[in-house]
Design a protein around this motif. Sequence first.
Motif, PDB file in Angstrom:
ATOM      1  N   UNK A  68      -4.298 -21.634  95.420  1.00 30.02           N
ATOM      2  CA  UNK A  68      -5.745 -21.483  95.535  1.00 30.02           C
ATOM      3  C   UNK A  68      -6.133 -20.197  96.236  1.00 30.02           C
ATOM      4  N   UNK A  69      -5.273 -19.729  97.120  1.00 26.27           N
ATOM      5  CA  UNK A  69      -5.550 -18.500  97.861  1.00 26.27           C
ATOM      6  C   UNK A  69      -5.664 -17.296  96.927  1.00 26.27           C
ATOM      7  N   UNK A  70      -5.120 -17.381  95.729  1.00 26.41           N
ATOM      8  CA  UNK A  70      -5.158 -16.276  94.769  1.00 26.41           C
ATOM      9  C   UNK A  70      -6.407 -16.303  93.896  1.00 26.41           C
ATOM     10  N   UNK A  71      -7.306 -17.263  94.149  1.00 26.67           N
ATOM     11  CA  UNK A  71      -8.478 -17.443  93.290  1.00 26.67           C
ATOM     12  C   UNK A  71      -9.778 -17.243  94.052  1.00 26.67           C
ATOM     13  N   UNK A  72     -10.783 -16.751  93.328  1.00 32.00           N
ATOM     14  CA  UNK A  72     -12.177 -16.819  93.762  1.00 32.00           C
ATOM     15  C   UNK A  72     -12.895 -17.834  92.883  1.00 32.00           C
ATOM     16  N   UNK A  73     -13.932 -18.447  93.420  1.00 31.25           N
ATOM     17  CA  UNK A  73     -14.820 -19.244  92.587  1.00 31.25           C
ATOM     18  C   UNK A  73     -16.019 -18.360  92.267  1.00 31.25           C
ATOM     19  N   UNK A  74     -16.136 -18.004  91.004  1.00 31.30           N
ATOM     20  CA  UNK A  74     -17.127 -17.035  90.558  1.00 31.30           C
ATOM     21  C   UNK A  74     -18.420 -17.723  90.136  1.00 31.30           C
ATOM     22  N   UNK A  75     -19.554 -17.178  90.592  1.00 25.72           N
ATOM     23  CA  UNK A  75     -20.844 -17.566  90.012  1.00 25.72           C
ATOM     24  C   UNK A  75     -20.916 -16.854  88.659  1.00 25.72           C
ATOM     25  N   UNK A  76     -20.872 -17.628  87.588  1.00 27.30           N
ATOM     26  CA  UNK A  76     -20.753 -17.042  86.255  1.00 27.30           C
ATOM     27  C   UNK A  76     -21.837 -15.981  86.041  1.00 27.30           C
ATOM     28  N   UNK A  77     -23.076 -16.339  86.286  1.00 25.19           N
ATOM     29  CA  UNK A  77     -24.141 -15.340  86.407  1.00 25.19           C
ATOM     30  C   UNK A  77     -24.246 -15.057  87.902  1.00 25.19           C
ATOM     31  N   UNK A  78     -23.774 -13.902  88.353  1.00 25.58           N
ATOM     32  CA  UNK A  78     -23.642 -13.647  89.788  1.00 25.58           C
ATOM     33  C   UNK A  78     -24.963 -13.784  90.545  1.00 25.58           C
ATOM     34  N   UNK A  79     -24.843 -14.083  91.837  1.00 19.64           N
ATOM     35  CA  UNK A  79     -26.037 -14.262  92.662  1.00 19.64           C
ATOM     36  C   UNK A  79     -26.901 -13.007  92.648  1.00 19.64           C
ATOM     37  N   UNK A  80     -26.258 -11.835  92.757  1.00 17.76           N
ATOM     38  CA  UNK A  80     -27.022 -10.597  92.759  1.00 17.76           C
ATOM     39  C   UNK A  80     -27.766 -10.379  91.455  1.00 17.76           C
ATOM     40  N   UNK A  81     -27.150 -10.749  90.324  1.00 17.46           N
ATOM     41  CA  UNK A  81     -27.820 -10.613  89.029  1.00 17.46           C
ATOM     42  C   UNK A  81     -28.955 -11.619  88.905  1.00 17.46           C
ATOM     43  N   UNK A  82     -28.716 -12.858  89.362  1.00 13.28           N
ATOM     44  CA  UNK A  82     -29.782 -13.867  89.325  1.00 13.28           C
ATOM     45  C   UNK A  82     -30.967 -13.423  90.173  1.00 13.28           C
ATOM     46  N   UNK A  83     -30.690 -12.775  91.304  1.00  5.39           N
ATOM     47  CA  UNK A  83     -31.752 -12.275  92.181  1.00  5.39           C
ATOM     48  C   UNK A  83     -32.640 -11.281  91.434  1.00  5.39           C
ATOM     49  N   UNK A  84     -32.005 -10.318  90.755  1.00 11.65           N
ATOM     50  CA  UNK A  84     -32.776  -9.278  90.067  1.00 11.65           C
ATOM     51  C   UNK A  84     -33.407  -9.767  88.769  1.00 11.65           C
ATOM     52  N   UNK A  85     -32.964 -10.924  88.271  1.00 12.88           N
ATOM     53  CA  UNK A  85     -33.467 -11.438  86.989  1.00 12.88           C
ATOM     54  C   UNK A  85     -34.534 -12.507  87.167  1.00 12.88           C
ATOM     55  N   UNK A  86     -35.080 -12.610  88.377  1.00 18.75           N
ATOM     56  CA  UNK A  86     -36.150 -13.585  88.614  1.00 18.75           C
ATOM     57  C   UNK A  86     -35.908 -14.477  89.808  1.00 18.75           C
ATOM     58  N   UNK A  87     -34.689 -14.573  90.271  1.00 14.84           N
ATOM     59  CA  UNK A  87     -34.374 -15.469  91.377  1.00 14.84           C
ATOM     60  C   UNK A  87     -34.887 -14.997  92.727  1.00 14.84           C
ATOM     61  N   UNK A  88     -35.265 -13.713  92.810  1.00 20.33           N
ATOM     62  CA  UNK A  88     -35.764 -13.218  94.097  1.00 20.33           C
ATOM     63  C   UNK A  88     -37.022 -13.963  94.532  1.00 20.33           C
ATOM     64  N   UNK A  89     -37.764 -14.552  93.584  1.00 22.00           N
ATOM     65  CA  UNK A  89     -39.000 -15.271  93.901  1.00 22.00           C
ATOM     66  C   UNK A  89     -38.756 -16.744  94.227  1.00 22.00           C
ATOM     67  N   UNK A  90     -37.531 -17.200  94.105  1.00 19.69           N
ATOM     68  CA  UNK A  90     -37.263 -18.625  94.321  1.00 19.69           C
ATOM     69  C   UNK A  90     -37.371 -19.002  95.790  1.00 19.69           C
ATOM     70  N   UNK A  91     -37.681 -20.258  96.012  1.00 16.17           N
ATOM     71  CA  UNK A  91     -37.674 -20.812  97.362  1.00 16.17           C
ATOM     72  C   UNK A  91     -36.227 -20.930  97.844  1.00 16.17           C
ATOM     73  N   UNK A  92     -35.997 -20.943  99.153  1.00 14.98           N
ATOM     74  CA  UNK A  92     -34.628 -21.056  99.673  1.00 14.98           C
ATOM     75  C   UNK A  92     -33.869 -22.252  99.124  1.00 14.98           C
ATOM     76  N   UNK A  93     -34.551 -23.373  98.885  1.00 13.21           N
ATOM     77  CA  UNK A  93     -33.869 -24.568  98.385  1.00 13.21           C
ATOM     78  C   UNK A  93     -33.335 -24.338  96.968  1.00 13.21           C
ATOM     79  N   UNK A  94     -34.131 -23.654  96.143  1.00 11.52           N
ATOM     80  CA  UNK A  94     -33.671 -23.402  94.764  1.00 11.52           C
ATOM     81  C   UNK A  94     -32.519 -22.396  94.760  1.00 11.52           C
ATOM     82  N   UNK A  95     -32.565 -21.407  95.636  1.00 16.01           N
ATOM     83  CA  UNK A  95     -31.454 -20.462  95.738  1.00 16.01           C
ATOM     84  C   UNK A  95     -30.177 -21.192  96.154  1.00 16.01           C
ATOM     85  N   UNK A  96     -30.297 -22.120  97.115  1.00 14.97           N
ATOM     86  CA  UNK A  96     -29.130 -22.900  97.538  1.00 14.97           C
ATOM     87  C   UNK A  96     -28.613 -23.750  96.388  1.00 14.97           C
TER      88      UNK A  96
END
Length: 471
Positions: A68-96
């Motif tokens: 497991x140490x050799x793996x990352x768990x990837x956000x398929x659509x990365x958090x940074x991309x989701x942020x720039x694609x509309x997620x920046x306006x989300x409430x903290x609960x939806x981001x979580x």
Amino acid sequence: MIGSGSVPNYDRGAWNHWVDADNDCQNTRAEVLIAQSLAPVTFTTSSNCTVLSGRWYDPYTNAYFTIAHDLDVDHFVPLGNAHSAGGSDWAPERKRDYANSLSDVDHLIAVSLSANRSKGNRAPDEWMPPNRSYWCEYAYDWIRIKTAWGLAATQTEWAALQTMTATCPAGFTYANAAGGAAARPATPGAVEPTATSSIPNLPSLAAPVVSGVGATFASVTLPAKPAGFDNYGNQFYVKLFTAADATSGEIVLGGWVYAATPWGTLQATSNTALQVSTTYWARFWLRDSLGREVLSDATSFTTLAMPALPTLTAPVVSKIGGTFASVTLPANLAGFDNYGNQFYAKLFTAADASSGESVLGGWAYAATPWGTLQATSNTALLPGTTYWARFWLRDNFGRTVLSDAASFTTLGSPLPGVPPLDAPVVTAVLPDNVTVRWPAKPAWFDDATMTEVTLMACPTAEFPCNWLGTP
């Protein structure tokens, strides 16, 4: 679905990820690793919180992994991309919720460290998986996840997705991809883990050797470095416990990054003083880079009782003047280095030390200049006055001790007369300056109250005169 416009700066910390939503000690990363492993997983400790090993397929690189140490768990659509694609306006609960969603098997995916860090926050117009046979499915998964969360795509991103879907084989339908990439058959030629990917056993740690015991400290000798573990060790500590089963009273006697551990040396307590007449159990503790931990067997010891305060002899007053006295400090007090806190030489105007206190000299115990001659500095004594000199000590337990007194009387009135001064000897005269030789130091006058010798130049036999200098 095409999006544009400016967005605030991305802050990964605003997307609360890897939470333990069901309070079972397994965070989101662990939940994904458990769900996507193709074989039963093992854990780093018996608490079953952190995954150690299993079998995972990474579709990004078309390779299998078992650690497991050799793996990352990837956000398929990365958090940074989701942020720039509309997620920046989300409430903290939806981001979580987005950062920890387990409802879609492709939303979070276990992949190799190198692939995930190569991808970063980039969309398909900037990064595509090295495994080209996965492009078709990757594009459809990307579109599905963005659509489900109402996220936009740029024009260049959409063009890249069309390029990827053009690689879909004949007869492909997206329904064939149901179930998640990690659970699907690997592309022919998938890479198996190498023999070097096996997990080494944790080293066996012998019980510590307690080399010295005092009232508030103990010394422990570190073991030799465990053989063959340099590439896996992370931390090494010496710990003390007040319970034999290591369940309470933990104190760190010394702790190091594994590579910096001073193997085979003697280490003593530093930051935390131990309790007197108390039994402790010393153990070595090791954590490896995979998150596993091992605790050695224990060695018990009992600290000594509080030591007796040392006996301080009366000071030796070595020199007396009109406004000062010199006192010789005693030799270092045997066996008290680990317990002394402060040491002072004090003067009193009362024989019983009840009044007129002044400090002749004071030091942190470890910095005391034992056996040297110390004289008053900050406070001038009164001429013709009797004083009582005493040594004073405070130890680390807060106890104090005052020595017997040595009395003396400063020189009284009349004070020594001002010594006669010979006329200056002018050794050179130039148009704009003159050279004058200083006289020899007046004999015996150091003991009186002289504070300054000044050279003056007078244009006549009378004042006023001009100041020329002070040695």
